[in-house]
Scaffold this motif. Sequence first.
Motif, PDB file in Angstrom:
ATOM      1  N   ALA A 263       0.822  -1.215   0.000  1.00  0.00           N
ATOM      2  CA  ALA A 263       0.000   0.000   0.000  1.00  0.00           C
ATOM      3  C   ALA A 263       0.857   1.267   0.000  1.00  0.00           C
ATOM      4  CB  ALA A 263      -0.936  -0.015   1.210  1.00  0.00           C
ATOM      5  N   LYS A 264       1.921   1.253   0.781  1.00  0.00           N
ATOM      6  CA  LYS A 264       2.832   2.409   0.824  1.00  0.00           C
ATOM      7  C   LYS A 264       4.152   2.010   0.207  1.00  0.00           C
ATOM      8  CE  LYS A 264       0.667   4.429   4.938  1.00  0.00           C
ATOM      9  NZ  LYS A 264       0.880   4.904   6.337  1.00  0.00           N
ATOM     10  N   ALA A 265       4.120   1.869  -1.118  1.00  0.00           N
ATOM     11  CA  ALA A 265       5.303   1.383  -1.833  1.00  0.00           C
ATOM     12  C   ALA A 265       6.388   2.448  -1.903  1.00  0.00           C
ATOM     13  CB  ALA A 265       4.916   0.953  -3.243  1.00  0.00           C
ATOM     14  N   VAL A 266       7.640   1.980  -1.881  1.00  0.00           N
ATOM     15  CA  VAL A 266       8.790   2.866  -2.021  1.00  0.00           C
ATOM     16  C   VAL A 266       9.098   3.012  -3.504  1.00  0.00           C
ATOM     17  CG1 VAL A 266      11.249   3.172  -1.483  1.00  0.00           C
ATOM     18  CG2 VAL A 266       9.715   2.095   0.192  1.00  0.00           C
ATOM     19  N   PRO A 267       9.232   4.233  -4.017  1.00  0.00           N
ATOM     20  CA  PRO A 267       9.565   4.404  -5.447  1.00  0.00           C
ATOM     21  C   PRO A 267      10.922   3.772  -5.756  1.00  0.00           C
ATOM     22  CG  PRO A 267       8.868   6.480  -4.453  1.00  0.00           C
ATOM     23  CD  PRO A 267       9.072   5.522  -3.328  1.00  0.00           C
ATOM     24  N   PHE A 268      11.010   3.162  -6.917  1.00  0.00           N
ATOM     25  CA  PHE A 268      12.270   2.550  -7.313  1.00  0.00           C
ATOM     26  C   PHE A 268      13.314   3.662  -7.515  1.00  0.00           C
ATOM     27  CE2 PHE A 268      15.336   0.306  -9.908  1.00  0.00           C
ATOM     28  CZ  PHE A 268      15.290  -0.979  -9.402  1.00  0.00           C
ATOM     29  N   PRO A 269      14.550   3.458  -7.048  1.00  0.00           N
ATOM     30  CA  PRO A 269      15.557   4.526  -7.175  1.00  0.00           C
ATOM     31  C   PRO A 269      15.819   4.907  -8.628  1.00  0.00           C
ATOM     32  CG  PRO A 269      16.560   2.441  -6.509  1.00  0.00           C
ATOM     33  CD  PRO A 269      15.093   2.257  -6.397  1.00  0.00           C
ATOM     34  N   THR A 270      15.919   6.190  -8.857  1.00  0.00           N
ATOM     35  CA  THR A 270      16.216   6.673 -10.213  1.00  0.00           C
ATOM     36  C   THR A 270      17.551   6.132 -10.691  1.00  0.00           C
ATOM     37  OG1 THR A 270      15.020   8.703  -9.686  1.00  0.00           O
ATOM     38  CG2 THR A 270      16.417   8.738 -11.637  1.00  0.00           C
ATOM     39  N   VAL A 271      18.502   6.085  -9.791  1.00  0.00           N
ATOM     40  CA  VAL A 271      19.806   5.475 -10.072  1.00  0.00           C
ATOM     41  C   VAL A 271      20.157   4.585  -8.888  1.00  0.00           C
ATOM     42  CG1 VAL A 271      22.259   5.856 -10.488  1.00  0.00           C
ATOM     43  CG2 VAL A 271      20.569   7.437 -11.452  1.00  0.00           C
ATOM     44  N   ILE A 272      20.432   3.320  -9.155  1.00  0.00           N
ATOM     45  CA  ILE A 272      20.840   2.409  -8.081  1.00  0.00           C
ATOM     46  C   ILE A 272      22.212   2.842  -7.575  1.00  0.00           C
ATOM     47  CG2 ILE A 272      21.447   0.034  -7.504  1.00  0.00           C
ATOM     48  CD1 ILE A 272      19.432  -0.899  -9.586  1.00  0.00           C
ATOM     49  N   LYS A 273      22.308   3.068  -6.274  1.00  0.00           N
ATOM     50  CA  LYS A 273      23.557   3.581  -5.713  1.00  0.00           C
ATOM     51  C   LYS A 273      24.377   2.486  -5.022  1.00  0.00           C
ATOM     52  CE  LYS A 273      21.575   8.191  -5.045  1.00  0.00           C
ATOM     53  NZ  LYS A 273      21.173   9.228  -4.066  1.00  0.00           N
ATOM     54  N   GLN A 274      23.767   1.756  -4.127  1.00  0.00           N
ATOM     55  CA  GLN A 274      24.509   0.748  -3.367  1.00  0.00           C
ATOM     56  C   GLN A 274      24.474  -0.613  -4.055  1.00  0.00           C
ATOM     57  OE1 GLN A 274      23.056   0.757   0.701  1.00  0.00           O
ATOM     58  NE2 GLN A 274      22.676   2.971   0.605  1.00  0.00           N
ATOM     59  N   GLY A 275      23.305  -1.021  -4.496  1.00  0.00           N
ATOM     60  CA  GLY A 275      23.168  -2.329  -5.138  1.00  0.00           C
ATOM     61  C   GLY A 275      22.298  -3.263  -4.328  1.00  0.00           C
TER      62      GLY A 275
ATOM     63  N   LEU B 111      13.275  -5.589  -1.046  1.00  0.00           N
ATOM     64  CA  LEU B 111      12.732  -5.606  -2.411  1.00  0.00           C
ATOM     65  C   LEU B 111      11.207  -5.632  -2.403  1.00  0.00           C
ATOM     66  CD1 LEU B 111      14.602  -5.569  -4.865  1.00  0.00           C
ATOM     67  CD2 LEU B 111      14.135  -8.003  -5.209  1.00  0.00           C
ATOM     68  N   ARG B 112      10.630  -6.227  -1.348  1.00  0.00           N
ATOM     69  CA  ARG B 112       9.169  -6.340  -1.250  1.00  0.00           C
ATOM     70  C   ARG B 112       8.489  -5.009  -0.968  1.00  0.00           C
ATOM     71  NH1 ARG B 112       9.873 -11.913   2.095  1.00  0.00           N
ATOM     72  NH2 ARG B 112      11.543 -10.652   2.972  1.00  0.00           N
ATOM     73  N   ASP B 113       9.278  -3.999  -0.588  1.00  0.00           N
ATOM     74  CA  ASP B 113       8.694  -2.687  -0.280  1.00  0.00           C
ATOM     75  C   ASP B 113       8.615  -1.772  -1.496  1.00  0.00           C
ATOM     76  OD1 ASP B 113       8.385  -3.386   2.371  1.00  0.00           O
ATOM     77  OD2 ASP B 113      10.357  -2.617   2.959  1.00  0.00           O
ATOM     78  N   TYR B 114       9.226  -2.189  -2.613  1.00  0.00           N
ATOM     79  CA  TYR B 114       9.228  -1.344  -3.811  1.00  0.00           C
ATOM     80  C   TYR B 114       7.960  -1.551  -4.637  1.00  0.00           C
ATOM     81  CZ  TYR B 114      14.147  -0.018  -3.217  1.00  0.00           C
ATOM     82  OH  TYR B 114      15.330   0.503  -2.749  1.00  0.00           O
ATOM     83  N   ASP B 115       7.639  -0.556  -5.448  1.00  0.00           N
ATOM     84  CA  ASP B 115       6.557  -0.674  -6.424  1.00  0.00           C
ATOM     85  C   ASP B 115       6.933  -1.758  -7.435  1.00  0.00           C
ATOM     86  OD1 ASP B 115       5.416   0.099  -9.245  1.00  0.00           O
ATOM     87  OD2 ASP B 115       4.089   1.058  -7.786  1.00  0.00           O
ATOM     88  N   LEU B 116       6.059  -2.759  -7.548  1.00  0.00           N
ATOM     89  CA  LEU B 116       6.390  -3.938  -8.349  1.00  0.00           C
ATOM     90  C   LEU B 116       6.559  -3.608  -9.833  1.00  0.00           C
ATOM     91  CD1 LEU B 116       6.873  -6.970  -8.168  1.00  0.00           C
ATOM     92  CD2 LEU B 116       4.415  -7.327  -8.494  1.00  0.00           C
ATOM     93  N   LEU B 117       5.675  -2.767 -10.375  1.00  0.00           N
ATOM     94  CA  LEU B 117       5.762  -2.415 -11.790  1.00  0.00           C
ATOM     95  C   LEU B 117       7.050  -1.642 -12.093  1.00  0.00           C
ATOM     96  CD1 LEU B 117       2.080  -1.423 -12.676  1.00  0.00           C
ATOM     97  CD2 LEU B 117       3.303  -3.519 -13.291  1.00  0.00           C
ATOM     98  N   GLN B 118       7.403  -0.723 -11.203  1.00  0.00           N
ATOM     99  CA  GLN B 118       8.646   0.029 -11.393  1.00  0.00           C
ATOM    100  C   GLN B 118       9.852  -0.895 -11.306  1.00  0.00           C
ATOM    101  OE1 GLN B 118       9.026   3.470  -8.864  1.00  0.00           O
ATOM    102  NE2 GLN B 118       6.946   4.199  -9.301  1.00  0.00           N
ATOM    103  N   LEU B 119       9.795  -1.839 -10.371  1.00  0.00           N
ATOM    104  CA  LEU B 119      10.890  -2.803 -10.218  1.00  0.00           C
ATOM    105  C   LEU B 119      11.092  -3.596 -11.501  1.00  0.00           C
ATOM    106  CD1 LEU B 119      12.893  -4.439  -8.395  1.00  0.00           C
ATOM    107  CD2 LEU B 119      10.962  -5.929  -7.861  1.00  0.00           C
ATOM    108  N   ARG B 120       9.994  -4.141 -12.029  1.00  0.00           N
ATOM    109  CA  ARG B 120      10.090  -4.959 -13.252  1.00  0.00           C
ATOM    110  C   ARG B 120      10.526  -4.111 -14.446  1.00  0.00           C
ATOM    111  NH1 ARG B 120       5.998  -9.007 -11.987  1.00  0.00           N
ATOM    112  NH2 ARG B 120       6.855 -10.058 -10.152  1.00  0.00           N
ATOM    113  N   LYS B 121      10.123  -2.837 -14.454  1.00  0.00           N
ATOM    114  CA  LYS B 121      10.496  -1.963 -15.566  1.00  0.00           C
ATOM    115  C   LYS B 121      11.990  -1.676 -15.573  1.00  0.00           C
ATOM    116  CE  LYS B 121       8.964   2.250 -17.909  1.00  0.00           C
ATOM    117  NZ  LYS B 121       8.028   3.393 -17.876  1.00  0.00           N
ATOM    118  N   ASN B 122      12.606  -1.729 -14.411  1.00  0.00           N
ATOM    119  CA  ASN B 122      14.032  -1.421 -14.305  1.00  0.00           C
ATOM    120  C   ASN B 122      14.913  -2.663 -14.340  1.00  0.00           C
ATOM    121  OD1 ASN B 122      14.813   1.617 -13.600  1.00  0.00           O
ATOM    122  ND2 ASN B 122      12.755   1.213 -12.800  1.00  0.00           N
TER     123      ASN B 122
END
Length: 620
Positions: free
Chosen positions: A361-373, A439-450
Amino acid sequence: MSKSTVRMAGEKRPLNNKTLPAPTLKEKFAALGNLPRFFKLVWQTHHWYTILNAVLRLLRSAIPVTILYVGKLIIDEVLALSKSGSSDHTWLWELVAAEFALAIISDALSRATTLVDSLLGDLFSNFTSVKIMEHAATLDLDQFEDSAFYDKLERARQQTIGRTILLSQVLTQVQDIITMLFLAAGLMAFNPWLILLLFVAIVPAFIGESHFNDRGYALTRGQTPERRELDYFRYIGASDETAKEVKLFNLSGFLVNRFKELSSKFYNDNKQLSVRRAGWGTAFALIGSVGYYAAYIAIIMQTVAGALTIGTLTFLAGSFRQLRSLLESILSRFTSVSQGAIYLRDFFEFFEIKPKIFTPAKAVPFPTVIKQGFVFDNVGFRYHNSDKWANRNLSFTLPAGEKLALVGENGAGKTTLVKLLARLYDPTEGRILLDGVDLRDYDLLQLRKNIGVIFQDYLRYQMSFSQNIAVGNIEEINNQELIAGAAEKSLANLLAQRLPNQYSQALGRRFNNGIELSGGEWQKIALARAYMKEAQLLILDEPTSALDARAEYEVFQRFAELTKGKTAVLISHRFSTVRMADRILVLDKGTLLETGNHDELLKRNGRYAELFHLQAKGYR
C-alpha cells in the motif's frame, strides 16, 4: 512446458476412477446465489443488449396463450356460423388476421431473441476471456507451477464458452415461467384440478433428470486433470514444435496409445451414464404421457357432455400440452441452470485466487539510479509442495555497476536466484535488499520496468519480427526507431536485412507467409528484447547457448560495451563468457560455494577450477 502440466516419458499415471459426490438439492439452490454476480458480468458486457433481450423475452412469453385463445375464438365462431347460417364473416376473418399477425410477430420475436442471444453470448465470451487473461497476469509464477491451480484455470476457461449457454438458459427459464403463468391462469379458469394432475405427471421425470445431471456434473469435474492430459497428448502428437522429436524417437505409438487409453475411459464412463439416462428417461416420459392423455380424455368427455365448447376443448388441450412441455423444460432446465451455477463457482473461484507478490500500500519508489546495489541476506527459497530447498543460506552483495556471473551444474539454483532478484518469487526465508530497502517494499511495476531479463526458455512468438522484439517493452511497440536500435545492439538487425519483409516479416510456421528461424537467430531476437528498455539491471540466463563461438563472442563484447555503468547478472556454462564478469558466484545444490573473479577462483583450485579444466579439456 511446466513440470506440473503432465507426467511424461515412460511414466504411466493410473487413471482416476473416482467420481466426485453429486451436489445435493441444498447445494443446487445455494449455487443459484452465483447468478446475481453472473448477471452483473452480463450487464457489464453490454447494457443495451441485456435490456433488449429481457424486453424481447417478456413479449414472447405472452404470445402462446394469446394464440391459443384466438384459436379458441376462431373455432367457436366457425361452429356458431355453421349453425346460424349467417353470411357475416367479418369477426371470423378479423380473428384469423389477428392469429396470422401473432404468428408473424412470434417468429420475428424469436429470431430477434436468437440474434441478441448470439451477439450477447459472443461479447460475454470475449469479455470473460479478457478478464481471465488480465487476472492471470496478476498471479504469481509459482501459482502457475501448481497442478491444482491449472485445474481451476482450465475450468475457468471452459466457463467463458459454457456460460453463454447458461445465459440463454436462465433467460429462457424466466420467459417460460412467465408463459406458464399465463397458460396456467387460463387453464385454472376452466379446470383448476388439471394443474395438480400436471405436476403429478411431471415430477418423476424431473427427479430422474436431476439425478443424471448431477452424475454428469460429478463425472465431468472429476475428469478435469485427465482431460488436461488428453489435450496435452493431442497437442504433442500433432504439432510443429514436437514433430521433430516425435519422429526421431518414434513416439507416435506411445502418444497414440496413451490418448486412446484416456479417450476410451472417458467414452466408456459417458456411455454408461448416457445408457442409464436414456432408459430411465423413457420410463419417466411414459408416466408423463399417461398423465397428459388422462387429462385429455377428461376434457373430451366434458366436451361430449356439453359442458365445454369445441373451442374451449382445443384451448384447454393446447394449454395443457404446452404447460406440460413448459413445466418439463423448466424443471429439467432448473437442474441445468443449477449445475451451470455450480460451474460458475469454478469461474469465480479463479478470480478469488490472489497473488502473494504485489505492490504494498505504501510502496517505495524505485531509485532513479541504483547507488549501493543488491544484498542477499540469508536468502532461502523452496518451491510449492517441495521439501527440497532450491536456494538456501545465500548471503552476498551485488554492488551497483558490477557484472556478476553465476556458475554451477544443472539444478544448482542459478535460475531460481535470478527469479528472486527479479521478484518473480519472494524468498521463503531471509530477505533481498536494494539500496538498503527490502525488495518487497518497492513498487512492483517500477521494479520490473528497471530489470531486463532474458531466460534460456524465452518464447518464440508467432508474430512479426518487430513485435517479437517489442515484447521486451510492449508500451513501445510502435517505436520503430527503438526496436531497430535494440536489434542493432543484439546483432539481430543483420538478420532483419536478409528477410523478405524485414521488420514486418512474420516469424514461425503457424500462420501464412511465416518464416522459421534457427535457434541462434531466435536467440538474437530474444536478446534484443533486453535492450528495449533502459533497465538498470540486466539478467541474461544462458542467452547465447544456441550461438556459435564467434557469434557468442561478438554478442558479449557488445553486451560489455552497452552495459558499462550498469549492473548485470550472467548465467552461462561457457567459461569464455563467465570470465568476462567482474565477479563469479559458484553455486552447488542451491548454496554459495565460492566467490571471486576468474583468476582468483582458478588459484583456489576448487569447484570452479574443476569445472573450468573439465571444459577446457574438451577443447584440447
